[in-house]
Design a protein around this motif. Structure first.
Motif, PDB file in Angstrom:
ATOM      1  N   GLY A 157       0.688  -1.277  -0.106  1.00  0.00           N
ATOM      2  CA  GLY A 157      -0.183  -0.041   0.076  1.00  0.00           C
ATOM      3  C   GLY A 157       0.746   1.390  -0.051  1.00  0.00           C
ATOM      4  O   GLY A 157       2.132   1.306  -0.061  1.00  0.00           O
ATOM      5  N   CYS A 158       0.052   2.420  -0.006  1.00  0.00           N
ATOM      6  CA  CYS A 158       0.722   3.667  -0.155  1.00  0.00           C
ATOM      7  C   CYS A 158      -0.048   4.786   0.698  1.00  0.00           C
ATOM      8  O   CYS A 158      -1.210   4.811   0.636  1.00  0.00           O
ATOM      9  N   ASP A 159       0.764   5.573   1.249  1.00  0.00           N
ATOM     10  CA  ASP A 159      -0.188   6.785   2.271  1.00  0.00           C
ATOM     11  C   ASP A 159      -0.009   8.138   1.483  1.00  0.00           C
ATOM     12  O   ASP A 159      -0.523   9.092   2.039  1.00  0.00           O
ATOM     13  N   ASN A 160       0.728   8.178   0.232  1.00  0.00           N
ATOM     14  CA  ASN A 160       0.775   9.565  -0.413  1.00  0.00           C
ATOM     15  C   ASN A 160      -0.174  10.274  -0.981  1.00  0.00           C
ATOM     16  O   ASN A 160      -0.190  11.387  -0.905  1.00  0.00           O
ATOM     17  N   PHE A 161      -0.882   9.311  -1.508  1.00  0.00           N
ATOM     18  CA  PHE A 161      -2.215  10.264  -2.276  1.00  0.00           C
ATOM     19  C   PHE A 161      -1.882  11.330  -3.126  1.00  0.00           C
ATOM     20  O   PHE A 161      -2.162  12.285  -3.025  1.00  0.00           O
ATOM     21  N   CYS A 162      -0.800  11.133  -4.053  1.00  0.00           N
ATOM     22  CA  CYS A 162      -0.230  11.924  -5.194  1.00  0.00           C
ATOM     23  C   CYS A 162      -1.552  12.107  -5.863  1.00  0.00           C
ATOM     24  O   CYS A 162      -2.540  11.223  -6.014  1.00  0.00           O
ATOM     25  N   SER A 163      -1.787  13.434  -6.316  1.00  0.00           N
ATOM     26  CA  SER A 163      -3.184  13.685  -6.620  1.00  0.00           C
ATOM     27  C   SER A 163      -3.823  13.040  -7.892  1.00  0.00           C
ATOM     28  O   SER A 163      -5.060  12.924  -8.035  1.00  0.00           O
ATOM     29  N   TYR A 164      -2.917  12.309  -8.543  1.00  0.00           N
ATOM     30  CA  TYR A 164      -3.331  11.702 -10.051  1.00  0.00           C
ATOM     31  C   TYR A 164      -3.391  10.246  -9.833  1.00  0.00           C
ATOM     32  O   TYR A 164      -3.790   9.586 -10.619  1.00  0.00           O
ATOM     33  N   CYS A 165      -2.939   9.722  -8.468  1.00  0.00           N
ATOM     34  CA  CYS A 165      -2.675   8.114  -8.377  1.00  0.00           C
ATOM     35  C   CYS A 165      -3.932   7.437  -7.681  1.00  0.00           C
ATOM     36  O   CYS A 165      -4.353   7.739  -6.537  1.00  0.00           O
ATOM     37  N   ILE A 166      -4.178   6.143  -8.307  1.00  0.00           N
ATOM     38  CA  ILE A 166      -5.375   5.267  -7.586  1.00  0.00           C
ATOM     39  C   ILE A 166      -4.609   4.419  -6.845  1.00  0.00           C
ATOM     40  O   ILE A 166      -5.542   3.807  -6.039  1.00  0.00           O
ATOM     41  N   VAL A 167      -3.328   4.420  -6.804  1.00  0.00           N
ATOM     42  CA  VAL A 167      -2.788   3.117  -6.054  1.00  0.00           C
ATOM     43  C   VAL A 167      -3.284   2.993  -4.485  1.00  0.00           C
ATOM     44  O   VAL A 167      -3.324   2.181  -3.944  1.00  0.00           O
ATOM     45  N   PRO A 168      -3.039   4.308  -3.849  1.00  0.00           N
ATOM     46  CA  PRO A 168      -3.696   4.111  -2.464  1.00  0.00           C
ATOM     47  C   PRO A 168      -4.974   3.593  -2.016  1.00  0.00           C
ATOM     48  O   PRO A 168      -5.418   3.008  -1.174  1.00  0.00           O
ATOM     49  N   LEU A 169      -5.886   3.747  -3.400  1.00  0.00           N
ATOM     50  CA  LEU A 169      -7.280   3.438  -3.271  1.00  0.00           C
ATOM     51  C   LEU A 169      -7.383   1.877  -3.584  1.00  0.00           C
ATOM     52  O   LEU A 169      -8.321   1.020  -3.005  1.00  0.00           O
ATOM     53  N   GLY A 199       8.243  -2.187  -2.739  1.00  0.00           N
ATOM     54  CA  GLY A 199       7.239  -1.453  -1.816  1.00  0.00           C
ATOM     55  C   GLY A 199       6.802  -0.352  -2.844  1.00  0.00           C
ATOM     56  O   GLY A 199       7.560   0.234  -3.806  1.00  0.00           O
ATOM     57  N   GLN A 200       5.567   0.198  -2.618  1.00  0.00           N
ATOM     58  CA  GLN A 200       5.379   1.618  -3.398  1.00  0.00           C
ATOM     59  C   GLN A 200       6.149   2.561  -3.135  1.00  0.00           C
ATOM     60  O   GLN A 200       6.601   3.565  -3.823  1.00  0.00           O
ATOM     61  N   ASN A 201       6.688   2.397  -1.802  1.00  0.00           N
ATOM     62  CA  ASN A 201       7.466   3.842  -1.257  1.00  0.00           C
ATOM     63  C   ASN A 201       8.471   3.161  -0.174  1.00  0.00           C
ATOM     64  O   ASN A 201       7.982   3.411   0.888  1.00  0.00           O
TER      65      ASN A 201
HETATM   66 FE1  SF4 Z   1       2.202   8.487  -5.100  1.00  0.00          FE
HETATM   67 FE2  SF4 Z   1       3.496   6.455  -5.902  1.00  0.00          FE
HETATM   68 FE3  SF4 Z   1       1.754   6.457  -3.796  1.00  0.00          FE
HETATM   69 FE4  SF4 Z   1       0.861   6.516  -6.453  1.00  0.00          FE
HETATM   70  S1  SF4 Z   1       1.825   4.940  -5.546  1.00  0.00           S
HETATM   71  S2  SF4 Z   1       0.261   7.822  -4.485  1.00  0.00           S
HETATM   72  S3  SF4 Z   1       2.579   7.674  -7.221  1.00  0.00           S
HETATM   73  S4  SF4 Z   1       3.874   7.490  -4.083  1.00  0.00           S
END
Ligand code: SF4
Ligand code: SAH
Ligand code: F3S
Length: 452
Positions: free
Chosen positions: A154-166, A198-200
């Motif tokens: 998973g990922c906590d960053n919620f970059c505004s374009y990215c669906i990965v945290p969802l 890992g995503q980050n």
């Molecule tokens: Fe950002 Fe990467 Fe996380 Fe997507 S997966 S929200 S690009 S850090």
């Protein structure tokens, strides 16, 4: 019972699929061609619209197998499955299992149940509270010298374009004990190179309230495992790349001189709208620090063109950044709206043809830069981890005349190297020295030499 699995998406999906294959095989299933399979599994990616659409057209094709054999069924997993969920059932009646990335460990059990109960449908879409640990399947001794090990989900960053945290959920770090255990076991089976996934990865442990080591501490413990020749990790977020991690490149001998560090854009205005939380200036400082501690480090990146509101001048700044930093390679994408993200609701969407033109300009500049890097390798004695026979024919008539087998592998920085191994090459040999003699478009060509 036969199954066929198709994978879309990133290395994490590839790794998940590999686990699923091993786990089904351990339960008596046999991997087969699509035509012969009783179970068709699709592991999906949702990062842009195109990969999502590919999933629907793939499922459209699988419908034909089901029409011919209504006993077979389809399982859809991964990021599109998590995003779309049970709605798959309305559109594709032959889908009887949907599972998200966290549900993977329960898939083999669910599949066995579905086979016994033909009227059943199941969904495994809950996110787990902790890292979704699963049974370990080790390769046979000497099966592969390279392995991937998950350290976060998973990922906590919620970059505004990215669906990965969802689709992959919040960041959960795996316990360092399990990580080290898996690494040790892999090394005991002949693995020489480990890539941490890992995503980050840089924010490893930050979700654990101090109970787990920091990322550079984890790197240090893994690098010290006897027998590990190469250590890599991906992906890094510039805002979390600590000085200690940068310094690890100078300190840890088996940490490879390679870093994938997604920049996304060279414009501070766009970076801010993307929610990346760093500026071009801080990114350049990191690059400078990395090159100070490890002058031979190969840097690669991800870039998005045509983010909402991106002007010509913003885009020119991305081209400038590319040139200034001199990335060895980059993955570049046209911005794509993803459901549920902040950027999808932003004004100033860029027309498709403008995005396409920007992408083309960026990629042709990158091709030039990549060539400069590859040519700089000419004459160098590289150490290559052999991956298998090469399909490439040798380049020059000089080495064609020497005979022997063509092999392929990667150098210390991860560059693909095809090489002539010489007559009587010992196929059990995995780390070899190769003199680089030619730079191709995306790879190098060389001739194997004895240890200097
Ligand atoms: Fe950002 Fe990467 Fe996380 Fe997507 S997966 S929200 S690009 S850090
Ligand atoms: N966690 C990693 C990778 C995420 S997905 C990271 O942060 O680097 C891989 C890449 O896909 C991203 O780096 C980004 O460049 C690209 N990407 C993600 N969402 C996108 C979107 N909506 N449109 C276009 N490219 C996207
Ligand atoms: Fe795609 Fe999911 Fe990986 S969206 S890039 S498969 S994390």
């Amino acid at each position: 019972m036969r199954f066929h699995l198709t994978t879309f998406g990133c290395q994490m999906n590839v790794n998940d699929s590999q686990w699923l294959v091993r786990s089904l095989e351990a339960r008596g299933w046999e991997e087969s061609a699509e035509e012969q399979a009783d179970l068709l599994v699709v592991n999906t990616c949702s990062v842009r619209d195109k990969p999502e659409q590919k999933v629907y057209s793939h499922l459209g094709r699988l419908r034909d197998y089901w029409l011919r054999n209504p006993d077979l069924f389809v399982a859809v997993g991964g990021c599109v499955a998590q995003q779309v969920g049970e709605a798959f059932w309305n559109r594709f009646p032959f889908v009887r299992l949907v599972f998200g990335p966290d549900g993977l460990a329960m898939v083999p059990g669910a599949v066995m149940r579905l086979f016994k109960e033909p009227d059943l449908r199941l969904s495994l879409l809950d996110f787990t509270e902790r890292f979704p640990e699963r049974e370990t399947f080790l390769p046979e001794f000497g099966e592969s010298p390279r392995a991937f090990v998950n350290i976060t989900q998973g990922c906590d960053n919620f970059c505004s374009y990215c669906i990965v945290p969802l689709t992959r959920g919040r960041q959960r770090s795996r316990s360092s004990r399990s990580i080290l255990e898996e690494c040790r076991a892999l090394i005991s089976r002949g693995v020489l190179e480990i890539t941490l996934l890992g995503q980050n990865v840089n924010s490893y442990g930050m979700d654990c309230g101090g109970t787990e080591p920091s990322f550079p501490e984890l790197l240090t413990s893994i690098a010290a495992l006897p027998g590990l020749k190469r250590l890599r990790f991906t992906t890094s977020h510039p805002k979390d790349l600590s000085d200690q991690t940068v310094e690890a490149f100078g300190r840890l001998e088996n940490l490879c001189p390679q870093l994938h560090l997604p920049l996304q854009s060279g414009s501070n205005t766009v970076l801010q709208a993307m929610g990346r939380k760093y500026t071009m200036e801080t990114y350049l400082e990191i690059v400078e620090h990395l090159r100070r501690v490890r002058p031979d480090i190969a840097l690669s990146t991800d870039l998005i063109v045509g983010f909402p509101g991106e002007t010509e001048s913003d885009f020119d700044q991305t081209l400038d950044a590319l040139q200034r930093i001199g990335f060895e390679s980059s993955y570049s994408f046209m911005y794509s709206d993803r459901p549920g993200t902040r950027a999808a609701c932003m004004h100033g969407k860029i027309p498709q043809e403008v995005k396409a033109l920007r992408l083309q300009r960026l990629q042709s500049l990158q091709n030039e830069l990549s060539q400069v890097h590859l040519r700089a390798q000419l004459g160098r004695l590289a150490q290559v981890l052999v991956e298998g026979p090469s399909k490439k024919q040798c380049a020059s008539s000089a080495d064609a005349s020497t005979g022997g087998e063509s092999m392929r592998g990667r150098d210390e920085a991860g560059r693909m190297v095809n090489f002539k191994a010489g007559v009587g090459f010992d196929s059990g040999k995995t780390l070899v020295f190769v003199r680089i003699v030619e730079a191709k478009k995306h790879s190098l060509w060389g001739i194997m030499e004895e240890r200097p």
